[in-house]
Design a protein around this motif. Structure first.
Motif, PDB file in Angstrom:
ATOM      1  N   ALA A 203      -2.248 -12.410   6.859  1.00 17.96           N
ATOM      2  CA  ALA A 203      -1.510 -11.617   5.499  1.00 17.96           C
ATOM      3  C   ALA A 203      -0.568 -10.194   5.904  1.00 17.96           C
ATOM      4  CB  ALA A 203      -2.337 -11.260   4.893  1.00 17.96           C
ATOM      5  N   TRP A 204       0.965 -10.748   5.358  1.00 12.74           N
ATOM      6  CA  TRP A 204       1.438  -9.116   5.356  1.00 12.74           C
ATOM      7  C   TRP A 204       1.006  -8.191   3.720  1.00 12.74           C
ATOM      8  CZ3 TRP A 204       3.935  -7.385   9.451  1.00 12.74           C
ATOM      9  CH2 TRP A 204       3.905  -8.348  10.918  1.00 12.74           C
ATOM     10  N   PHE A 205       0.278  -6.846   4.426  1.00 11.37           N
ATOM     11  CA  PHE A 205       0.332  -5.970   3.501  1.00 11.37           C
ATOM     12  C   PHE A 205       1.436  -4.853   3.956  1.00 11.37           C
ATOM     13  CE2 PHE A 205      -3.769  -6.581   1.240  1.00 11.37           C
ATOM     14  CZ  PHE A 205      -4.288  -7.799   1.437  1.00 11.37           C
ATOM     15  N   ARG A 206       1.959  -3.827   2.431  1.00 10.98           N
ATOM     16  CA  ARG A 206       2.041  -2.548   2.917  1.00 10.98           C
ATOM     17  C   ARG A 206       1.740  -1.268   2.733  1.00 10.98           C
ATOM     18  NH1 ARG A 206       7.885  -4.667  -0.455  1.00 10.98           N
ATOM     19  NH2 ARG A 206       7.260  -4.595  -2.643  1.00 10.98           N
ATOM     20  N   GLN A 207       2.816   0.082   2.818  1.00 18.59           N
ATOM     21  CA  GLN A 207       2.150   0.795   2.394  1.00 18.59           C
ATOM     22  C   GLN A 207       3.386   1.391   2.501  1.00 18.59           C
ATOM     23  OE1 GLN A 207      -1.367   3.151   4.110  1.00 18.59           O
ATOM     24  NE2 GLN A 207      -1.676   4.086   1.877  1.00 18.59           N
ATOM     25  N   ALA A 208       3.447   2.146   1.150  1.00 23.83           N
ATOM     26  CA  ALA A 208       5.193   3.390   0.778  1.00 23.83           C
ATOM     27  C   ALA A 208       4.204   4.531   1.184  1.00 23.83           C
ATOM     28  CB  ALA A 208       4.936   3.003  -0.265  1.00 23.83           C
ATOM     29  N   PRO A 209       4.847   5.883   1.241  1.00 23.90           N
ATOM     30  CA  PRO A 209       3.835   7.134   0.985  1.00 23.90           C
ATOM     31  C   PRO A 209       3.774   7.323   0.020  1.00 23.90           C
ATOM     32  CG  PRO A 209       6.398   7.140   2.543  1.00 23.90           C
ATOM     33  CD  PRO A 209       6.450   5.703   1.417  1.00 23.90           C
ATOM     34  N   GLY A 210       2.416   7.751  -0.143  1.00 26.46           N
ATOM     35  CA  GLY A 210       1.586   7.886  -1.558  1.00 26.46           C
ATOM     36  C   GLY A 210       0.887   7.468  -2.222  1.00 26.46           C
ATOM     37  N   LYS A 211       0.960   5.694  -1.446  1.00 25.76           N
ATOM     38  CA  LYS A 211       1.269   5.120  -2.641  1.00 25.76           C
ATOM     39  C   LYS A 211      -0.290   4.195  -1.963  1.00 25.76           C
ATOM     40  CE  LYS A 211       5.026   4.410  -4.906  1.00 25.76           C
ATOM     41  NZ  LYS A 211       6.334   2.851  -5.311  1.00 25.76           N
TER      42      LYS A 211
END
Length: 124
Positions: A35-43
């Motif tokens: 899978a792919w996950f993502r993380q934006a700043p502050g989230k």
């Protein structure tokens, strides 16, 4: 244990495309899904897409459906994420993950192997 290494991140303008790659090594025979996950700043880290290692069924987050495509090459032990029509809100660190148990997991706890992440930045 499975080791995962992502590549392909970078800076792109809105509307552009990028392809991420994730190379797996180690006990890849025990993989049920990638899978792919993502993380934006502050989230919080969020689910993007997953693909079953056997059969290849896929599942996407609503926010990327019809724009992103996840695929795999079993012979190369590699999973890809083709990202089209990128938006500034897609800016994040993208993480590759592997699950030895779940074939369609969307939760972080369902994945037991993680890469170090690759930065994707979309400018407006």
């Amino acid at each position: 244990q499975v080791q995962l290494v992502e590549s392909g991140g970078g800076l792109v303008q809105a509307g552009g495309s990028l392809r991420l790659s994730c190379a797996a090594s180690g006990r890849t025979y025990s993989t049920a899904a990638m899978a792919w996950f993502r993380q934006a700043p502050g989230k919080e880290r969020e689910f993007v897409a997953t693909i079953a290692w056997t059969g290849g069924s896929t599942l996407y987050a609503d926010s990327v459906k019809a724009r992103f495509t996840i695929s795999r090459d079993n012979a190369k032990n590699t999973v890809y994420l083709q990202m089209n029509s990128l938006k500034p809100e897609d800016t994040a660190v993208y993480y590759c993950a592997g699950s030895s148990t779940y074939s369609r997991g969307t939760l972080r706890r369902m994945y037991d192997s993680w890469g170090q992440g690759t930065q994707v930045t979309v400018s407006s």
